[in-house]
Design an enzyme around this catalytic site. Structure first.
Site, PDB file in Angstrom:
ATOM      1  CE  LYS A   1      50.153  52.475  34.305  1.00 31.01           C
ATOM      2  NZ  LYS A   1      50.163  52.550  35.782  1.00 31.01           N
TER       3      LYS A   1
ATOM      4  CG  ASP B   1      48.062  47.502  37.117  1.00 30.74           C
ATOM      5  OD1 ASP B   1      49.236  47.839  37.327  1.00 30.74           O
ATOM      6  OD2 ASP B   1      47.199  48.283  36.696  1.00 30.74           O
TER       7      ASP B   1
ATOM      8  CE  LYS C   1      50.131  49.171  40.177  1.00 29.76           C
ATOM      9  NZ  LYS C   1      49.140  50.204  39.832  1.00 29.76           N
TER      10      LYS C   1
END
Length: 767
Positions: free
Chosen positions: A117, A235, A275
């Site tokens: 990702k 994240d 995120k």
């Protein structure tokens, strides 16, 4: 008999071999990106600081409708067997073959979904500012980063493209070695962390929790020599499986803290990757508006390797306007740092321009459509998937691999350019932990069902029988022998680490997490009964189902091991061997044949110490144990042996003391159980062949003891967490030894508690 020829690995097809509709589907998979185009009149400006935190949250109707429609479709999954559903969606995931291919094709370090990702993000946006290339130095900060895949991905990107800059990084995560952290909230994979600990900052309390102001202040000090920060990634998330429809709201305070940390630490012109999940809630709208006012560009991106059916997106913010641009508001945001920010809205509705809300609604609708289509398609295929559809899915998955490799032009990287070229250390979480964590409760459904059952129901249904059965046939200590050398005591690098006092021991790198969790539940839910287990289970029953090592048998084993120990000339010891026996005066009457000469170090308190939710993390116990150890070490001479009772060894502090014993005795093993009483000290360490402790090490331990004495007051807010570098505790055979020791102790306690519960239940039925 002829050998079977190994077939060559299947080579992925070229993109030209796929049909136009397959190519079209795959290209759409890689096109989930939305940009916030700003009005030319600079309408999007931060409001006056006095407007912030002035009112409660008020949701936006249009966004709430999107949320409700998505949750309606998600609710269709509630009757699906989740383990079957997970297998199904793993197959329907069009990007499902990319990770394994990338790992082999480019020799990627720590190649996970997160690695892929972040590689997509790096290759799709100019994350690294030009200033870093001009100065020849790149500094990055990675929040909520464990296990470290973003860092490994960035390393691969920089090294394989041969970027002309020197890279420094700092990372954060909940500390997997901190005993008070909950396994459910942590990533316990420490393959990279254990080998790069000097780059990880866990804060002044050592927990790694970024949602405290103390952490933010400490982080700024930690980063003071690394300026400017060019890139911040965040994240973070935690398990929301219990309430998936409210994932966005549940993690909003974490996203707030991540964003504030980034805005405070990031240098002018820097980049921020955050995120997030769905962006429907008022708190998310406010955060997105803040980021759009703080950066020149903001994009919302869903990587192809992010599972299409989930809500995960990455907010990519480019060219930070600098702290000066947001300073007045930032000061107020810092005052509301932590979990409390959810009480008040960052901005009221009226300060957010209509043009922004329209653009934001476009963004939400864009990703909502993709997610809805994916879930609906997965449901359709779950109910019926023909051969033709399976073939098409396989085609799509093969095409996605080629598309990924061609679009991002990934290059191989040799292992000598990895962050961890050769891993010398690794927590038991990565050897025994991963092999054991799903051993007992294999399916997700079973684990969720366990959460709904009471402790008594779990015992009645026999969920822990396997541990009891293992314990009755297990002969702990017989195969756990630590061989030590004095050279391992490199005390120059030892340093006392203090932190917030432990409320309970929830996790340990030195024990199976599932066993520790179950033991804690047993102590918490069954403490009253557990303390009187011995009254319910007769000594004969206990002996039959759970053999106890008597003092005589322990000393016999010690004598046997002593005979195996050669003296300096290579022969068995001919003269008497002094055996220091720490414990109760009751053992004074024991008659042992030569060459053992028993000397008692009396400590009734140490042998009678009761197990609690703190286990060996209780400062009073640690002080008592170290006091006995120092007193005993003063009386030992070369070749002597010692028997030392131990409650458990879950904490870094007690693991450190075991490490010291490992270094100053030729051999160490253990016997368990040595007591009939439940929740009391039930194990002893057998230490054979004393080799002298360096004076400097003894003095260091004395200083630790003195500090422990000062921190012993119940109102003291801190305690000593460790005094050895974590790296020393994560290598060699020590980990296996501690794992076996703790498993034996925990299973013994569990066995007696469960036996007591069963007998009580049987007694109630008889009545």
């Amino acid at each position: 008999m002829s050998k079977r020829r190994k077939l060559p690995a299947r080579q992925p097809a070229c993109l030209e071999t796929f049909s136009p509709d397959v190519l079209n589907d795959v290209s759409e998979l890689f096109a989930k990106s939305f940009s916030y185009r700003k009005p030319l009149d600079n309408e999007w400006q931060l409001p006056a600081p006095t407007e912030s935190f002035s009112c409660g949250h008020l949701e936006f109707r249009a966004l709430l409708d999107l949320k409700n429609s998505l949750n309606e479709v998600k609710n269709l999954l509630s009757d699906k067997k989740l383990d079957e559903w997970h297998r199904h969606t793993a197959f329907t995931n069009k990007a499902g073959k990319i990770i394994s291919h990338v790992k082999k094709a480019v020799n990627a370090e720590l190649c996970t979904q997160a690695w892929c990702k972040f590689q997509e993000i790096l290759c799709s946006f100019p994350l690294i500012p030009q200033e870093a290339f001009q100065s020849g130095r790149l500094n990055s900060l990675h929040l909520c980063e464990a296990p470290g895949a973003f860092i490994a991905s960035l390393n691969h990107y920089l090294k394989s493209h041969r970027f002309p800059c020197e890279w420094s990084w700092v990372a954060n995560s909940l500390n997997p070695y901190h005993e008070a952290n909950d396994n459910l909230r942590m990533i316990t994979d420490d393959r990279l962390m254990a080998n790069t600990l000097h780059c990880w900052y866990f804060g002044p309390d050592n927990t790694g929790d970024i949602m405290t102001l103390k952490y933010l202040t400490g982080l700024q000090d930690f980063l003071s020599g690394m300026s400017p920060i060019h890139l911040v990634t965040a994240d973070g998330s935690f398990d929301c499986q219990g309430n998936p429809g409210e994932q966005e709201a549940l993690v909003s305070s974490l996203h707030y803290c991540e964003a504030v940390t980034a805005l405070i630490t990031l240098g002018d012109g820097g980049s921020f990757v955050l995120k997030m999940f769905t962006l429907f809630e008022h708190c998310s709208v406010n955060l997105m508006y803040l980021l759009n006012c703080s950066f020149d560009q903001v994009h919302v991106f869903k990587p192809a390797t992010s599972k299409a059916g989930n809500s995960e997106v990455y907010v990519v913010c480019l060219r930070y306007k600098g702290r000066e641009a947001v300073q007045p508001l930032l000061s107020r945001m810092v005052l509301n740092f932590g979990t409390e920010m959810t009480r008040k809205a960052l901005f009221p509705h009226h300060v957010i321009p209509k043009s922004f809300l329209e653009r934001h609604e476009e963004c939400c609708t864009f990703f909502h459509r993709y997610q809805l289509e994916t879930i609906s398609e997965n449901i359709r295929l779950f109910e019926s998937m023909g051969t033709g559809e399976q073939e098409r899915l396989n085609n799509l998955r093969d095409c996605a691999v080629q598309y990924f490799m061609q679009k991002f032009q990934l290059k191989p990287l040799s292992r000598n350019h990895w962050l961890v070229k050769k891993s010398n250390i690794g927590c038991s979480m990565n050897t025994k932990w991963f092999g054991q964590r799903n051993k007992y409760f294999k399916t997700y459904n079973e684990r969720k069902m366990m959460e709904t059952l009471s402790w008594k129901d779990k015992v009645a249904k026999g969920y822990f029988n396997s541990w009891a059965e293992e314990h009755t046939v297990y002969h702990p200590g017989q195969n756990s022998l630590l061989e030590g050398t004095a050279s391992s005591l490199e005390y120059q690098s030892w340093q006392v680490l203090e932190g917030k006092k432990l409320p309970k021991v929830k996790c340990s790198p030195f024990c199976d997490g599932e066993i520790l969790k179950t033991l804690n539940e047993a102590i918490e839910k069954s403490l009253g009964e557990a303390l009187s287990v011995d009254a319910k289970v007769s000594s004969k029953q206990q002996y039959r189902c759970c053999p106890v090592f008597s003092e005589e048998s322990v000393l016999s084993e010690l004598l046997r091991l002593t005979k195996c120990l050669p003296d300096e000339q290579g022969a068995e010891p001919s003269g008497p061997v002094k055996c220091l026996l720490v414990g109760s005066p009751a053992v004074c009457d024991l008659q042992m044949p030569a060459p053992l000469e028993i000397q008692l170090v009396e400590s009734v308190e140490l042998t009678a110490f009761s197990c609690s939710l703190l286990h060996d993390g209780d400062p009073a116990y640690q002080h008592l144990f170290l006091d006995c150890l120092l007193h005993s070490l003063r009386r030992l001479h070369r070749g002597d042996v010692m028997v030392l009772p131990i409650l458990s060894c879950f904490t870094r502090f007690m693991a450190g003391l075991t490490f010291v014993l490992h270094g100053c005795f030729r051999f160490i093993t253990f016997s368990c159980p040595t007591s009939l009483e439940p929740l009391r000290t039930c194990a002893v360490l057998l230490c054979i062949g004393y080799q002298n402790l360096p004076d400097a090490v003894f003095q260091f331990l004395q200083n630790v003891h003195d500090l422990l004495s000062k921190l012993l007051h119940p109102s003291a807010p801190r305690q000593i967490l460790q005094f050895l570098p974590m790296e020393a505790l994560l290598q060699g055979t020590l980990l296996d030894f501690l794992w076996d020791l703790n498993a034996a102790i925990a299973k013994r306690h569990l066995h007696l508690i469960i036996q007591g519960e069963r007998d009580q239940a049987i007694g109630s039925l008889e009545l």
